[in-house]
Enzyme design. Structure first.
Site, mmCIF file in Angstrom:
data_model
loop_
_atom_site.group_PDB
_atom_site.id
_atom_site.type_symbol
_atom_site.label_atom_id
_atom_site.label_comp_id
_atom_site.label_asym_id
_atom_site.label_seq_id
_atom_site.Cartn_x
_atom_site.Cartn_y
_atom_site.Cartn_z
ATOM 1 N N CYS A 137 -24.570 -5.196 8.731
ATOM 2 C CA CYS A 137 -23.493 -3.723 9.742
ATOM 3 C C CYS A 137 -24.593 -2.149 8.494
ATOM 4 C CB CYS A 137 -22.107 -4.173 8.720
ATOM 5 S SG CYS A 137 -21.746 -5.759 9.662
ATOM 6 N N HIS A 154 -18.673 1.942 9.989
ATOM 7 C CA HIS A 154 -18.846 1.525 10.441
ATOM 8 C C HIS A 154 -17.252 0.596 10.457
ATOM 9 C CE1 HIS A 154 -19.542 -2.967 11.119
ATOM 10 N NE2 HIS A 154 -19.269 -3.495 9.843
ATOM 11 N N ASN A 171 -16.186 -4.874 15.019
ATOM 12 C CA ASN A 171 -16.631 -5.360 15.045
ATOM 13 C C ASN A 171 -18.687 -5.727 15.148
ATOM 14 O OD1 ASN A 171 -18.850 -5.486 12.569
ATOM 15 N ND2 ASN A 171 -17.193 -6.480 11.132
#
Length: 325
Positions: A112, A252, A282
Site C-alpha cells: 500500500c 492511503h 482499499n
C-alpha cells in the site's frame, strides 16, 4: 538542485461496482456493519479487465493531462503486488502497449506504500539527472488474492490503477520532501503466502492450500494510527512547514477510522483529508494515485496547493511526501 514535479495524473477503474449489499448476498455481513467499521460502501472489482488495461487507461490520462508523449518517457515504474504475470513485468508490458520504446522499465513492490516509494524513486532519478520524464503507476487487482469467504478481509479491498507523469520543475513547485520507512519485524501481520520451492535437489515442501491475504486487523490499525502521523510530522518539521500550511492530506484509503485517528493525532481538521474510500475501498498501491487524480480533477486540489501524500501497509512499510502543486 533540480526538483521533480507531478505534471499530470490519471486513473483506471473496472466497470463492475460491487456494493456492500452485493457482498451480503454470500457473506454473513451487512451494509451497516461494513459502513460503520470501515467507511466503505462499494468497491470496483475487475470482472473482465486485466491490470495492464487498467494501468494503460490511467497512464494515457496522465500523459494527456501532462502533454507528454510516450516517446518522451525515460522510465516507467510500476508499483504492484498483483501483476497479471510474473514475466514480463507490468512496466515492460505498459511500455509495449504505450509505445514508450525509450523507457527503462521496472516494477516495485511495497504494497500500500508502493506508489509513494515509486514516486520517490522517480524523484531521485530526476534530481540526479538520469531521467527527465518518468511515468509512475500504482495498480492492483486485489480481488484475485482475497478469500471471498472471509468477511474480515474481502470487504475491504477493491481493484484499480492510478498514474502520474513526473518531470523537471521549472520553478519552486514540485516534490519538496519525502519520508520512507519499513518495519519488517512486524511484517507477518499483513501477509500473502507464496509458492514453495520445488526442485530436484531438496525434499518436496507442502505449500499453502490457498494463497490469500492474511491480516491481523488490530495490529495493522495500531501500526497505521501511530506511524502515519509520526511520518507526516517528521516530513513537515524537516521542511519547515506546519499542519496549518497543508491544504490537503491524501492518505492511503484503508479505513475511515484510521484517517480520522491520524487527523486527531495531527490536530488537523478532518475537512483537510481527501476521502474516496466509500466508493473504491482499499486499492493498495493504487489508492493514493486514484485519490490524487480525483482530487485534482474535482478541483479539491488546485495549482499552488501544498499537499501531503501518505501510504502505509504491507511490509510493514510507510511513505509520506510533501508536494507543492
Amino acid at each position: 538542485m533540480t526538483r521533480a514535479k507531478i505534471l499530470g495524473t490519471g486513473r483506471g477503474l473496472p466497470e463492475r461496482v460491487v456494493t456492500n449489499d452485493d457482498l451480503a448476498e454470500f457473506l454473513d455481513t451487512s451494509d451497516t456493519w461494513i459502513r460503520e467499521r470501515t467507511g466503505i460502501c462499494q468497491r470496483r472489482i475487475a470482472a473482465k479487465e486485466t491490470l495492464l488495461e487498467l494501468c494503460e487507461e490511467a497512464a494515457r490520462q496522465a500523459m494527456d493531462q501532462s502533454g507528454v508523449e510516450a516517446g518522451e518517457l525515460d522510465m516507467i515504474i510500476a508499483a504492484t503486488l498483483t501483476a497479471d504475470h510474473p514475466l514480463p513485468n507490468l512496466s515492460s508490458s505498459l511500455q509495449r502497449v504505450l509505445g514508450a520504446d525509450n523507457a527503462v522499465c521496472f516494477d516495485l513492490s511495497a504494497a500500500c506504500s508502493g506508489f509513494i516509494f515509486a514516486l520517490t524513486t522517480a524523484q531521485m532519478y530526476i534530481q540526479s539527472g538520469h531521467a527527465k520524464k518518468v511515468l509512475v503507476l500504482g495498480g492492483e487487482i486485489l480481488s484475485k488474492i482475497m478469500d471471498w469467504t472471509d468477511r474480515s478481509t474481502c470487504i475491504l479491498f477493491g481493484d484499480g490503477a492510478g498514474a502520474a507523469v513526473v518531470g523537471v520543475s521549472e520553478n519552486e513547485e514540485g516534490i519538496l520532501a519525502a519520508d520512507l520507512g519499513s518495519n519488517g519485524k512486524k511484517g507477518s501481520v499483513l501477509s500473502l503466502p507464496g509458492r514453495p520451492v520445488e526442485n530436484p535437489f531438496r525434499p518436496a515442501e507442502k505449500g499453502p492450500e490457498k494463497c490469500y491475504v492474511h491480516m491481523e486487523g488490530q495490529e495493522v490499525f495500531k501500526f497505521a494510527v501511530s506511524q502515519v502521523p509520526a511520518s507526516i510530522r517528521k516530513l513537515l518539521e524537516e521542511s519547515g512547514k506546519s499542519i496549518d500550511d497543508v491544504d490537503c492530506f491524501v492518505l492511503h484509503q484503508a479505513n475511515l477510522r484510521i484517517i480520522r485517528s491520524a487527523a486527531k493525532r495531527l490536530k488537523a481538521p478532518e475537512e483537510k483529508f481527501f476521502i474516496n474510500m466509500e466508493r473504491y475501498g482499499n486499492t493498495s498501491a493504487a489508492s493514493v494515485p486514484i485519490a490524487l487524480d480525483e482530487g485534482i480533477r474535482s478541483g479539491r486540489i488546485k495549482k499552488g496547493d501544498l499537499i501531503v501524500l501518505s501510504g502505509f501497509g504491507g511490509g510493514l512499510t510507510w511513505g509520506s511526501m510533501l508536494v507543492q502543486m
